[in-house]
Design a protein around this motif. Structure first.
Motif, PDB file in Angstrom:
ATOM      1  N   ASP A  86       0.852  -1.247  -0.071  1.00 24.09           N
ATOM      2  CA  ASP A  86       0.127   0.157  -0.092  1.00 24.09           C
ATOM      3  C   ASP A  86       0.737   1.084   0.211  1.00 24.09           C
ATOM      4  O   ASP A  86       0.647   2.282  -0.885  1.00 24.09           O
ATOM      5  CB  ASP A  86      -0.889  -0.039   1.114  1.00 24.09           C
ATOM      6  N   GLN A 135       1.314   4.100  -3.246  1.00 21.47           N
ATOM      7  CA  GLN A 135       0.837   5.295  -3.088  1.00 21.47           C
ATOM      8  C   GLN A 135       1.948   6.386  -2.903  1.00 21.47           C
ATOM      9  O   GLN A 135       1.717   7.731  -3.102  1.00 21.47           O
ATOM     10  CB  GLN A 135      -0.274   5.377  -1.892  1.00 21.47           C
ATOM     11  N   ARG A 150      -6.895  -3.601  -5.775  1.00 18.45           N
ATOM     12  CA  ARG A 150      -7.882  -2.774  -5.773  1.00 18.45           C
ATOM     13  C   ARG A 150      -8.395  -2.991  -7.115  1.00 18.45           C
ATOM     14  O   ARG A 150      -9.592  -2.667  -7.067  1.00 18.45           O
ATOM     15  CB  ARG A 150      -7.549  -1.166  -6.058  1.00 18.45           C
ATOM     16  N   SER A 198     -17.540   0.967 -11.788  1.00 17.94           N
ATOM     17  CA  SER A 198     -16.180   0.940 -11.710  1.00 17.94           C
ATOM     18  C   SER A 198     -15.700  -0.551 -12.409  1.00 17.94           C
ATOM     19  O   SER A 198     -14.848  -1.245 -11.956  1.00 17.94           O
ATOM     20  CB  SER A 198     -15.579   0.708 -10.347  1.00 17.94           C
ATOM     21  N   THR A 214      -5.248   3.657 -11.735  1.00 19.77           N
ATOM     22  CA  THR A 214      -5.203   3.910 -10.440  1.00 19.77           C
ATOM     23  C   THR A 214      -4.348   5.149 -10.254  1.00 19.77           C
ATOM     24  O   THR A 214      -3.227   5.236 -11.117  1.00 19.77           O
ATOM     25  CB  THR A 214      -4.777   2.739  -9.410  1.00 19.77           C
ATOM     26  N   ARG A 215      -4.828   6.064  -9.560  1.00 18.79           N
ATOM     27  CA  ARG A 215      -3.978   7.532  -9.306  1.00 18.79           C
ATOM     28  C   ARG A 215      -3.828   7.718  -7.406  1.00 18.79           C
ATOM     29  O   ARG A 215      -5.025   7.854  -6.928  1.00 18.79           O
ATOM     30  CB  ARG A 215      -4.671   8.447 -10.137  1.00 18.79           C
ATOM     31  N   ASN A 216      -2.800   7.851  -6.946  1.00 22.78           N
ATOM     32  CA  ASN A 216      -2.477   7.902  -5.745  1.00 22.78           C
ATOM     33  C   ASN A 216      -3.467   6.914  -4.707  1.00 22.78           C
ATOM     34  O   ASN A 216      -4.026   7.470  -3.844  1.00 22.78           O
ATOM     35  CB  ASN A 216      -2.913   9.385  -5.399  1.00 22.78           C
ATOM     36  N   SER A 260      -6.162   5.676  -5.538  1.00 23.65           N
ATOM     37  CA  SER A 260      -7.647   5.698  -5.942  1.00 23.65           C
ATOM     38  C   SER A 260      -7.935   5.000  -7.330  1.00 23.65           C
ATOM     39  O   SER A 260      -7.144   5.294  -8.221  1.00 23.65           O
ATOM     40  CB  SER A 260      -8.160   6.984  -5.837  1.00 23.65           C
ATOM     41  N   LEU A 261      -8.937   4.346  -7.520  1.00 24.26           N
ATOM     42  CA  LEU A 261      -9.303   3.637  -8.717  1.00 24.26           C
ATOM     43  C   LEU A 261     -10.162   4.459  -9.562  1.00 24.26           C
ATOM     44  O   LEU A 261     -11.202   5.013  -9.327  1.00 24.26           O
ATOM     45  CB  LEU A 261     -10.041   2.392  -8.528  1.00 24.26           C
ATOM     46  N   ASP A 309       0.474   7.669 -13.271  1.00 21.62           N
ATOM     47  CA  ASP A 309      -0.726   6.839 -12.951  1.00 21.62           C
ATOM     48  C   ASP A 309      -0.296   5.325 -13.165  1.00 21.62           C
ATOM     49  O   ASP A 309       0.532   5.298 -14.078  1.00 21.62           O
ATOM     50  CB  ASP A 309      -1.959   7.369 -13.810  1.00 21.62           C
TER      51      ASP A 309
END
Length: 444
Positions: free
Chosen positions: A104, A108, A148, A175, A408-410, A412-413, A426
Motif C-alpha cells: 500500500d 501510493q 484494488r 467501476s 489507479t492514481r494515488n 484511488s481507482l 498513474d
C-alpha cells in the motif's frame, strides 16, 4: 543481463532456475550450506553473506549488475537490500514482501523504499485462495494495483442474463470495463454495439466488488458460498476475511491464540472471530460442517496442519476445502488427497518475478489461459503515448487490440472512459493482444 538474487530459498532458486540459461545469475545468501549447493545445482555464481550489507553487495559486484531481486523470507531485509543497492548502483530493484502495508505504501508514494517492482506474496495467495473457494465463476482471476483492481474471464452460457445483449446494455456495473470478447479463437475489442453471444468468453477489468457482481449476473443459478469458515488468523487468513467482507459476506474465523483472536475481532467488522484450537478432534464436530460451503485452512506456515484441517473439514461435510501450502511440491499431493485447491504462495511469487524480469516495463502481468491476450499493469511516464491526453486520442497511437481497463492514481481507482485523461505516474491496467505486447509496452 546480469541479475543478482538475494535469498536462495524456494523463491530465489526457482527464479534462478528459470533465468540462468539466458542471464548471468549471481545468488547471495547468509546460509553457506545453501550457497555451497548452488554451485552444483545451478549455473550461477554463489556469494555468501548478508545481502543488505554494503560489503556483500560490493563483493557480488553490484556496480555492474542490471537487476537485483530481493526475495529472502524477511520483508525488512528485502527492502533494506533494495535501498542499499540503489545507493551503490544504477540497478533495477525487485522486492518480495508478505505484509500488505508495504505494498500500500509503495503503491501510493513515488520512489519509496528504493523498489522499482514489488511482489506481494500474501496478496497473491489471498486472491488464489478466494478464487479456490468458488467465490468467482471466473476462468481466470488476477489482481492488480495492490488488490484494488481485478481481471476476470467469464464463459457466457445460453441462460446468462447478458447473453444476446450489447456491451452498452450489459455495462451496468460501477467501476468496471468490458475489455474483450474471446470468440472461436478470435479476440474482439468490443464497442458499445458489440453483441455478446452464448459461448463467448468476456474479459472484464474493474473493482473487485464489481467483478464479483458481474460474475453473479453472468452465471445465474450458481450460488456463491455464503457460509465460509477460515481456519487460522494468520495475515493471509485476515486478508481473505477482509476480501470476503468487501464482497458483502460475513465469514467465520477460528484462531487458537486468544490475543490474536481479540485483535482480529477488533479489525474485522463483519467476521465472527472465535478462539478455538483447530487441532482439537472435537473442533469440527461442533462446527456443523454440513452447513459450511467452503473452508480455507490458512494456519501460519504449517502445510501439514493446513492439509489435515482441510481434509477433516471435507470429510465432515464441507462442500469445498482450500489449503495454503508453503512447499510447491505439496500442491499436487494435497489435491490428490482430496483438497479442492492447494495454494502455494512461493510458487506464485516466483512466477510473478519471472514475468517482470522478462517484461521490465510492467508492474504486473496476467496471461489468459488460452494465450490469446495478456493483461498488464504499467506505470505511465511522461514519454507514454497516453500521458496527458484523453484516452480516445492516445489509444490511436497504440496497436489494434489494446484496451485501457482501469487506472489507479494515488491509491484511488478510476474507471477509464474516452474522455479520461491519464497523468504521468498513474498506473494503467491494460488488455493487450498477445501479438502486440512488446510494441505496446514500448509505446507506453
Amino acid at each position: 543481463m546480469r541479475v543478482l538474487i538475494a535469498g536462495a530459498g524456494q523463491v530465489g532458486t526457482k527464479v534462478a532456475a528459470e533465468l540462468d540459461t539466458t542471464h548471468d545469475i549471481v545468488m547471495v545468501d547468509v546460509d553457506t550450506d545453501r550457497t555451497d549447493r548452488l554451485d552444483y545445482d545451478l549455473d550461477v555464481l554463489a556469494v555468501p553473506g548478508d545481502s543488505s550489507s554494503i560489503e556483500t553487495l560490493r563483493a557480488a559486484n553490484i556496480e555492474n549488475t542490471d537487476m537485483l531481486i530481493a526475495c529472502t523470507d524477511s520483508d525488512e531485509a528485502n527492502l533494506l537490500t533494495c535501498a542499499t543497492a540503489k545507493s551503490l548502483a544504477d540497478v533495477t530493484t525487485v522486492a518480495r514482501v508478505k505484509d500488505v502495508k508495504y505494498i500500500d505504501t509503495w503503491d501510493q508514494a513515488e520512489n519509496v523504499f528504493g523498489v522499482d517492482f514489488m511482489v506481494g506474496t500474501n496478496l497473491l495467495t489471498v486472491a488464489a485462495a478466494a478464487g479456490g473457494t468458488g467465490l468467482s465463476t471466473a476462468q481466470n482471476l488476477d489482481v492488480f494495483a495492490g488488490g484494488r483492481v481485478q481481471m476476470a474471464k467469464f464463459k457466457i452460457r445460453p441462460d446468462s442474463t447478458i447473453a444476446g445483449q450489447t456491451i452498452r446494455a450489459a455495462d451496468r456495473f460501477d467501476s468496471l470495463t468490458f475489455v474483450a470478447i474471446l470468440r472461436e479463437g478470435t479476440t474482439i475489442i468490443p464497442t458499445g454495439e458489440t453483441r455478446i453471444q452464448p459461448g463467448d468468453s468476456v474479459v472484464v477489468v474493474g473493482a473487485s466488488g464489481s467483478v464479483h457482481d458481474v460474475g453473479t449476473a453472468i452465471t445465474p443459478g450458481e450460488q456463491d458460498p455464503t457460509n465460509i469458515l477460515l481456519i487460522g488468523g494468520s495475515d493471509i487468513g485476515y486478508q481473505i476475511a477482509r476480501l470476503l467482507e468487501d464482497r458483502g459476506l460475513r465469514p467465520h474465523l477460528i484462531e487458537s491464540d486468544a490475543d490474536r483472536a481479540r485483535e482480529l475481532s477488533e479489525r474485522l467488522s463483519a467476521t465472527t472471530v472465535r478462539t478455538k484450537d483447530p487441532g482439537d478432534s472435537d473442533f469440527l464436530e461442533n462446527e456443523r460442517m454440513t452447513d459450511v460451503d467452503a473452508v480455507v485452512a490458512a494456519l501460519e506456515s504449517d502445510s501439514d496442519e493446513n492439509l489435515l484441517a482441510a481434509l477433516r473439514a471435507k470429510r465432515k461435510g464441507a462442500d469445498r476445502a482450500v489449503a495454503v501450502v508453503d512447499n510447491g511440491e505439496y500442491v499436487e499431493l494435497f489435491e490428490d488427497a482430496g483438497v479442492d485447491a492447494a495454494v502455494n504462495p512461493l510458487r506464485a511469487t516466483a512466477a510473478e518475478i519471472i514475468d517482470f524480469v522478462r517484461d521490465q516495463g510492467t508492474l504486473n502481468v496476467a496471461l489468459l489461459d488460452d494465450n490469446q491476450a495478456e493483461v498488464i499493469e504499467i506505470q505511465i511516464d511522461t514519454n507514454s503515448v497516453l500521458a496527458d491526453r484523453p484516452i480516445r486520442e492516445g489509444i490511436h497511437d497504440l496497436p489494434e487490440g489494446v484496451v485501457v481497463g482501469a487506472v489507479t492514481r494515488n491509491g484511488s481507482l478510476l474507471t477509464p472512459r474516452g474522455d479520461t485523461v491519464i497523468d504521468p505516474g498513474d498506473n494503467a491496467v491494460i488488455f493487450v493482444d498477445s501479438d502486440v505486447v512488446e510494441e505496446t509496452i514500448s509505446r507506453l
